[in-house]
Scaffold this motif. Structure first.
Motif, PDB file in Angstrom:
ATOM      1  N   GLY A   2       0.808  -1.206   0.000  1.00 59.20           N
ATOM      2  CA  GLY A   2       0.000   0.000   0.000  1.00 59.20           C
ATOM      3  C   GLY A   2       0.845   1.261   0.000  1.00 59.20           C
ATOM      4  O   GLY A   2       2.069   1.225   0.091  1.00 59.20           O
ATOM      5  N   ILE A   3       0.179   2.385  -0.094  1.00 65.19           N
ATOM      6  CA  ILE A   3       0.823   3.707  -0.089  1.00 65.19           C
ATOM      7  C   ILE A   3       0.658   4.320   1.294  1.00 65.19           C
ATOM      8  O   ILE A   3      -0.417   4.255   1.897  1.00 65.19           O
ATOM      9  CB  ILE A   3       0.179   4.610  -1.150  1.00 65.19           C
ATOM     10  N   LEU A   4       1.725   4.922   1.797  1.00 69.74           N
ATOM     11  CA  LEU A   4       1.647   5.629   3.071  1.00 69.74           C
ATOM     12  C   LEU A   4       1.189   7.059   2.826  1.00 69.74           C
ATOM     13  O   LEU A   4       1.730   7.767   1.993  1.00 69.74           O
ATOM     14  CB  LEU A   4       3.017   5.635   3.755  1.00 69.74           C
ATOM     15  N   ARG A   5       0.186   7.472   3.557  1.00 65.15           N
ATOM     16  CA  ARG A   5      -0.259   8.855   3.468  1.00 65.15           C
ATOM     17  C   ARG A   5      -0.834   9.272   4.823  1.00 65.15           C
ATOM     18  O   ARG A   5      -1.342   8.446   5.584  1.00 65.15           O
ATOM     19  CB  ARG A   5      -1.299   9.045   2.357  1.00 65.15           C
ATOM     20  N   ALA A   6      -0.743  10.563   5.096  1.00 69.75           N
ATOM     21  CA  ALA A   6      -1.265  11.061   6.352  1.00 69.75           C
ATOM     22  C   ALA A   6      -2.790  10.960   6.360  1.00 69.75           C
ATOM     23  O   ALA A   6      -3.453  11.134   5.335  1.00 69.75           O
ATOM     24  CB  ALA A   6      -0.847  12.519   6.558  1.00 69.75           C
ATOM     25  N   THR A   7      -3.341  10.661   7.522  1.00 66.89           N
ATOM     26  CA  THR A   7      -4.803  10.551   7.638  1.00 66.89           C
ATOM     27  C   THR A   7      -5.379  11.756   8.348  1.00 66.89           C
ATOM     28  O   THR A   7      -4.680  12.515   9.000  1.00 66.89           O
ATOM     29  CB  THR A   7      -5.167   9.275   8.408  1.00 66.89           C
TER      30      THR A   7
END
Length: 273
Positions: free
Chosen positions: A268-273
């Motif tokens: 998956g892709i890491l992104r801020a939530t």
């Protein structure tokens, strides 16, 4: 153009340059008292028509040529990060290449300690792909722990490299050769890169692949098959970053998993939530 930021950067750096250091006399009577070079003196030193620099500093010079920006950056003694900022403020884009050819050839010595602290295979190369630092885990990838002096030449031209980089002609070379082309576009006078290109063109297989002109700007996140000298066949996922003081240099972290199964192919892709 970001007029406010551009004006602030140029005024600050212009004020640091003593006119006397360039042969100008500072007025002693009535007249200018501001520190640093005058705008007209900048035009004189750069051999530009009167008012050229004023247009730029005041934000009234849309799309100035990079040659003008480069001359100003060198006159004002900007470092590579400031050079990037200048181009972003004036052109809203990164510069076409480094400010100085010597840039990208060295990184602070603490990078060796930083690389030693990474548990995965890791190394740092300069803008010509010459090895600057690597950890012990990376050395185990090679027979007898012999790390290549230039990773680009090793990947493209070394017979041992082609044995290590499994499916070299489909999984590696077509992805690596465009990086050579991109590096030369940014650093056309780099002797090391030019020599590697010469060797690539002298060999039929690499020359044919190079001629296709594929675009693959960086390996960040790529997963490719690899034969590890100690752990055998497996898959390596590459994480790429750049030390900010050395444009063109790279920190590479190689996450290796032995076996026939790809681990990160659908990560998956890491992104801020």
């Amino acid at each position: 153009m970001n007029k406010t930021a551009l004006r602030a950067l140029l005024r600050e750096r212009r004020a640091l340059i003593a006119p006397e250091s360039h042969g100008f006399a500072r007025p002693t009577g009535q007249g200018r008292r501001a520190p640093g070079l005058s705008q007209h003196q900048v035009d004189q030193l750069l051999h530009r028509t009167f008012g050229t620099y004023h247009r730029l500093e005041s934000g009234n010079y849309p799309n100035p040529p990079t040659s003008l920006l480069r001359d100003i950056a060198r006159l004002f003694g900007l470092n590579e990060q400031e050079w990037v900022s200048l181009c972003r403020y004036a052109l809203l884009q990164d510069p076409p290449g480094p400010l100085h050819l010597s840039s990208g050839k060295e990184v602070p010595g603490v990078w060796q300690e930083a690389v030693d602290g990474i548990r995965h295979m890791a190394y740092v190369t300069d803008a010509s792909w010459e090895m600057l630092a690597y950890n012990r885990r990376f050395a185990t990838m090679f027979p007898h722990g012999k790390v290549p002096a230039n990773t680009l030449r090793w990947m493209l031209l070394d017979p041992h490299g082609r044995e290590t980089l499994l499916d070299w002609d489909t999984a590696w070379a077509p992805m690596v050769l465009p990086q050579l082309r991109a590096a030369l576009a940014a650093r056309p006078d780099d002797d090391v890169l030019r020599q590697i290109e010469k060797e690539v063109l002298a060999e039929t297989q690499t020359a044919d692949l190079y001629a296709t002109g594929n675009s693959h700007p960086h390996p960040d996140g790529d997963e490719r098959p690899l034969l590890h000298a100690q752990e055998g066949r497996g898959w390596v996922t590459m994480c790429a970053a750049q030390p900010l003081t050395a444009p063109g240099s790279r920190l590479m972290i190689l996450v290796f998993h032995p076996g026939e199964t790809r681990i990160h192919a659908r990560a998956g892709i890491l992104r801020a939530t």
